[in-house]
Design a protein around this motif. Structure first.
Motif, PDB file in Angstrom:
ATOM      1  N   GLN A  29       0.848  -1.185   0.000  1.00 30.16           N
ATOM      2  CA  GLN A  29       0.000   0.000   0.000  1.00 30.16           C
ATOM      3  C   GLN A  29       0.883   1.234   0.000  1.00 30.16           C
ATOM      4  O   GLN A  29       1.930   1.244   0.649  1.00 30.16           O
ATOM      5  N   VAL A  30       0.476   2.244  -0.731  1.00 24.90           N
ATOM      6  CA  VAL A  30       1.184   3.527  -0.750  1.00 24.90           C
ATOM      7  C   VAL A  30       0.148   4.624  -0.582  1.00 24.90           C
ATOM      8  O   VAL A  30      -0.873   4.634  -1.277  1.00 24.90           O
ATOM      9  N   SER A  47      -1.527  -4.657 -12.603  1.00 25.64           N
ATOM     10  CA  SER A  47      -2.633  -3.794 -12.195  1.00 25.64           C
ATOM     11  C   SER A  47      -2.483  -3.406 -10.728  1.00 25.64           C
ATOM     12  O   SER A  47      -1.680  -3.988  -9.996  1.00 25.64           O
ATOM     13  N   PHE A  48      -3.253  -2.412 -10.292  1.00 29.83           N
ATOM     14  CA  PHE A  48      -3.327  -2.035  -8.891  1.00 29.83           C
ATOM     15  C   PHE A  48      -4.681  -1.381  -8.655  1.00 29.83           C
ATOM     16  O   PHE A  48      -5.479  -1.214  -9.580  1.00 29.83           O
ATOM     17  N   ARG A  49      -4.965  -0.997  -7.420  1.00 31.54           N
ATOM     18  CA  ARG A  49      -6.215  -0.348  -7.084  1.00 31.54           C
ATOM     19  C   ARG A  49      -5.928   1.055  -6.559  1.00 31.54           C
ATOM     20  O   ARG A  49      -5.023   1.247  -5.731  1.00 31.54           O
ATOM     21  N   TYR A  50      -6.698   2.020  -7.054  1.00 34.29           N
ATOM     22  CA  TYR A  50      -6.572   3.418  -6.621  1.00 34.29           C
ATOM     23  C   TYR A  50      -7.767   3.749  -5.733  1.00 34.29           C
ATOM     24  O   TYR A  50      -8.884   3.285  -5.969  1.00 34.29           O
ATOM     25  N   TRP A  51      -7.540   4.604  -4.709  1.00 35.37           N
ATOM     26  CA  TRP A  51      -8.648   5.004  -3.846  1.00 35.37           C
ATOM     27  C   TRP A  51      -8.459   6.438  -3.369  1.00 35.37           C
ATOM     28  O   TRP A  51      -7.340   6.874  -3.042  1.00 35.37           O
ATOM     29  N   ASP A  52      -9.539   7.224  -3.399  1.00 25.54           N
ATOM     30  CA  ASP A  52      -9.598   8.473  -2.650  1.00 25.54           C
ATOM     31  C   ASP A  52     -11.022   8.629  -2.125  1.00 25.54           C
ATOM     32  O   ASP A  52     -11.942   7.919  -2.556  1.00 25.54           O
ATOM     33  N   GLN A  72      -4.398  15.624  -3.282  1.00 22.11           N
ATOM     34  CA  GLN A  72      -4.309  15.983  -1.873  1.00 22.11           C
ATOM     35  C   GLN A  72      -4.185  14.767  -0.961  1.00 22.11           C
ATOM     36  O   GLN A  72      -3.422  14.769  -0.016  1.00 22.11           O
ATOM     37  N   ASP A  73      -4.976  13.731  -1.220  1.00 20.33           N
ATOM     38  CA  ASP A  73      -4.938  12.560  -0.346  1.00 20.33           C
ATOM     39  C   ASP A  73      -5.488  11.363  -1.118  1.00 20.33           C
ATOM     40  O   ASP A  73      -6.674  11.328  -1.432  1.00 20.33           O
ATOM     41  N   PHE A  74      -4.629  10.407  -1.434  1.00 15.55           N
ATOM     42  CA  PHE A  74      -5.081   9.226  -2.159  1.00 15.55           C
ATOM     43  C   PHE A  74      -4.212   8.037  -1.783  1.00 15.55           C
ATOM     44  O   PHE A  74      -3.138   8.182  -1.188  1.00 15.55           O
ATOM     45  N   MET A  75      -4.697   6.845  -2.148  1.00 16.33           N
ATOM     46  CA  MET A  75      -3.967   5.622  -1.838  1.00 16.33           C
ATOM     47  C   MET A  75      -3.932   4.717  -3.057  1.00 16.33           C
ATOM     48  O   MET A  75      -4.889   4.677  -3.837  1.00 16.33           O
ATOM     49  N   MET A  76      -2.821   4.023  -3.226  1.00 12.49           N
ATOM     50  CA  MET A  76      -2.700   2.973  -4.229  1.00 12.49           C
ATOM     51  C   MET A  76      -2.325   1.692  -3.496  1.00 12.49           C
ATOM     52  O   MET A  76      -1.506   1.718  -2.579  1.00 12.49           O
ATOM     53  N   ARG A  77      -2.943   0.573  -3.902  1.00 12.57           N
ATOM     54  CA  ARG A  77      -2.655  -0.690  -3.228  1.00 12.57           C
ATOM     55  C   ARG A  77      -2.637  -1.836  -4.239  1.00 12.57           C
ATOM     56  O   ARG A  77      -3.211  -1.734  -5.326  1.00 12.57           O
ATOM     57  N   SER A  78      -1.988  -2.912  -3.860  1.00 13.56           N
ATOM     58  CA  SER A  78      -1.891  -4.084  -4.729  1.00 13.56           C
ATOM     59  C   SER A  78      -3.255  -4.727  -4.892  1.00 13.56           C
ATOM     60  O   SER A  78      -4.155  -4.566  -4.057  1.00 13.56           O
ATOM     61  N   THR A  79      -3.407  -5.472  -5.980  1.00 15.48           N
ATOM     62  CA  THR A  79      -4.642  -6.237  -6.158  1.00 15.48           C
ATOM     63  C   THR A  79      -4.674  -7.417  -5.196  1.00 15.48           C
ATOM     64  O   THR A  79      -5.741  -7.915  -4.851  1.00 15.48           O
ATOM     65  N   VAL A  80      -3.498  -7.854  -4.764  1.00 15.28           N
ATOM     66  CA  VAL A  80      -3.421  -8.875  -3.705  1.00 15.28           C
ATOM     67  C   VAL A  80      -3.866  -8.227  -2.402  1.00 15.28           C
ATOM     68  O   VAL A  80      -3.518  -7.089  -2.107  1.00 15.28           O
ATOM     69  N   SER A  81      -4.661  -8.908  -1.620  1.00 10.71           N
ATOM     70  CA  SER A  81      -5.173  -8.359  -0.367  1.00 10.71           C
ATOM     71  C   SER A  81      -4.034  -7.850   0.513  1.00 10.71           C
ATOM     72  O   SER A  81      -3.030  -8.544   0.719  1.00 10.71           O
ATOM     73  N   SER A  83      -2.885  -5.000   4.011  1.00  2.82           N
ATOM     74  CA  SER A  83      -3.333  -4.371   5.249  1.00  2.82           C
ATOM     75  C   SER A  83      -2.417  -3.190   5.555  1.00  2.82           C
ATOM     76  O   SER A  83      -1.451  -2.920   4.834  1.00  2.82           O
ATOM     77  N   ASP A  84      -2.711  -2.487   6.655  1.00  8.35           N
ATOM     78  CA  ASP A  84      -1.875  -1.348   7.046  1.00  8.35           C
ATOM     79  C   ASP A  84      -0.436  -1.773   7.326  1.00  8.35           C
ATOM     80  O   ASP A  84       0.485  -0.954   7.236  1.00  8.35           O
ATOM     81  N   ASN A  85      -0.232  -3.052   7.665  1.00  3.50           N
ATOM     82  CA  ASN A  85       1.133  -3.537   7.904  1.00  3.50           C
ATOM     83  C   ASN A  85       1.964  -3.548   6.626  1.00  3.50           C
ATOM     84  O   ASN A  85       3.201  -3.625   6.685  1.00  3.50           O
ATOM     85  N   ASP A  86       1.286  -3.495   5.480  1.00  2.37           N
ATOM     86  CA  ASP A  86       1.993  -3.517   4.191  1.00  2.37           C
ATOM     87  C   ASP A  86       2.224  -2.111   3.643  1.00  2.37           C
ATOM     88  O   ASP A  86       2.641  -1.951   2.488  1.00  2.37           O
ATOM     89  N   MET A  87       1.947  -1.072   4.457  1.00  2.00           N
ATOM     90  CA  MET A  87       2.120   0.304   4.005  1.00  2.00           C
ATOM     91  C   MET A  87       3.592   0.597   3.719  1.00  2.00           C
ATOM     92  O   MET A  87       4.471   0.301   4.530  1.00  2.00           O
ATOM     93  N   VAL A  88       3.870   1.163   2.540  1.00  2.00           N
ATOM     94  CA  VAL A  88       5.243   1.475   2.127  1.00  2.00           C
ATOM     95  C   VAL A  88       5.543   2.927   2.459  1.00  2.00           C
ATOM     96  O   VAL A  88       4.844   3.844   2.008  1.00  2.00           O
TER      97      VAL A  88
END
Length: 315
Positions: A29-30, A47-52, A72-81, A83-88
């Motif tokens: 997660q970034v 691929s990845f998932r984008y969220w704001d 201003q504030d967004f997140m990108m994360r892997s398509t693989v499940s 968690s916050d422990n995977d935050m880069v």
């Protein structure tokens, strides 16, 4: 007729972008916060998932391109499940160049060119507010190729690099916006231009900013009733027709004042004011200083920047 989108992108004065190649493996997660610069991602594979908070979650796949005009504030994360422990917090710098998020020794499941650019115009906040909060372009592989050109040019030191970067970035922004089919329901210029009726009126304002437009005349251009036009414009663009016209006139006026090629009275006439005094009042109310003072301050700032560049070049 004048193309509003091209005009706005040109006036934004996009600067040299920062671009890097990022690969992903496994869960990651970034998150990016307080990053006002436009941010873009071109997915070369995987691929990845984008969220704001406003756009929600969007799947971004190989060949897709996303542009966030005000990130201003967004997140990108892997398509693989994940968690916050995977935050880069700091991506891994790879030996051969580029960056890795997720596992360093796992198989690569995402590769993308990411970066940001800088709008150098002091009207950047106004102009970028006319763009949607998220642009998603799918399957336009020529945009990924354009991103590759940007990355190669940014990494090099060839003569004319700054000029080439600026023009490539202008093309990228225009192509991304006019190719976008997923700008959603957020008010903005693209939404206004996607409405065939409103587009006629917007193009007319851009083609003749000095004309004494009224809401009734613009409504006739759009072949819509006066009240219907006003409400339709407000809902689509996010501001009233005359508010948009005034903002556009003052944006053009600032550009003309920076160039210092015309007198204040000539600029007033060119952007639709009957007198220099009426123009000065409107300009001062919006900008906070008189047109003459604005021109002097911009000239002084430009001279200072030129001196810094010269001193840096000979240091």
């Amino acid at each position: 007729m004048t193309d509003p989108l091209t005009q706005i992108v040109s006036l934004l004065q996009p600067g040299a972008p920062f671009s890097k190649c990022v690969t992903g493996s496994g869960p990651w997660q970034v998150r990016r916060t307080q990053s006002p610069n436009p941010y873009y991602v071109a997915v070369l594979s995987g691929s990845f998932r984008y969220w704001d908070s406003k756009s929600g979650e969007v799947a971004v796949n190989e060949g897709d391109f996303i542009l966030i005009p005000s990130a201003q504030d967004f997140m990108m994360r892997s398509t693989v499940s994940s968690s916050d422990n995977d935050m880069v917090t700091d991506p891994i710098i790879l030996p051969g160049g580029g960056y890795r998020v997720g596992r360093i020794d796992g198989p690569m499941d995402m590769r993308a060119l990411v970066g940001y650019c800088i709008f150098q115009s002091d009207d950047a906040a106004l102009l970028s507010s006319l763009l949607p909060e998220l642009v998603v372009v799918r399957g336009e592989y020529h945009l990924a190729m354009l991103m590759q050109l940007l990355g190669d040019e940014a990494a090099g030191r060839k003569p004319g690099r700054e000029v080439v970067l600026r023009h490539l970035l202008e093309v990228l922004l225009i192509e991304a916006m006019r190719s976008s089919a997923e700008f959603g329901y957020n008010p903005g210029l693209l939404r206004g231009l996607s409405d065939e009726r409103l587009a006629v009126a917007i193009r007319a304002m851009h083609a003749e900013p000095g004309r004494g437009w009224t809401v009734a005349e613009l409504a006739r251009e759009a072949a819509v009733s006066r009240s219907g036009f006003h409400d339709r414009f407000q809902n689509a663009v996010g501001m009233a027709p005359m508010e948009y016209l005034t903002a556009w006139r003052l944006t053009l006026a600032k550009d003309l004042l920076r160039k210092r090629e015309l007198s204040v009275s000539a600029i007033a006439r060119q952007v639709g004011y009957s007198s220099a005094s009426a123009f000065s009042v409107a300009f001062g109310r919006s900008v906070g200083v008189s047109p003459a003072r604005y021109a002097r301050e911009q000239a002084s700032a430009s001279a200072g920047n030129a001196t810094e560049k010269f001193e840096g070049a000979i240091a």
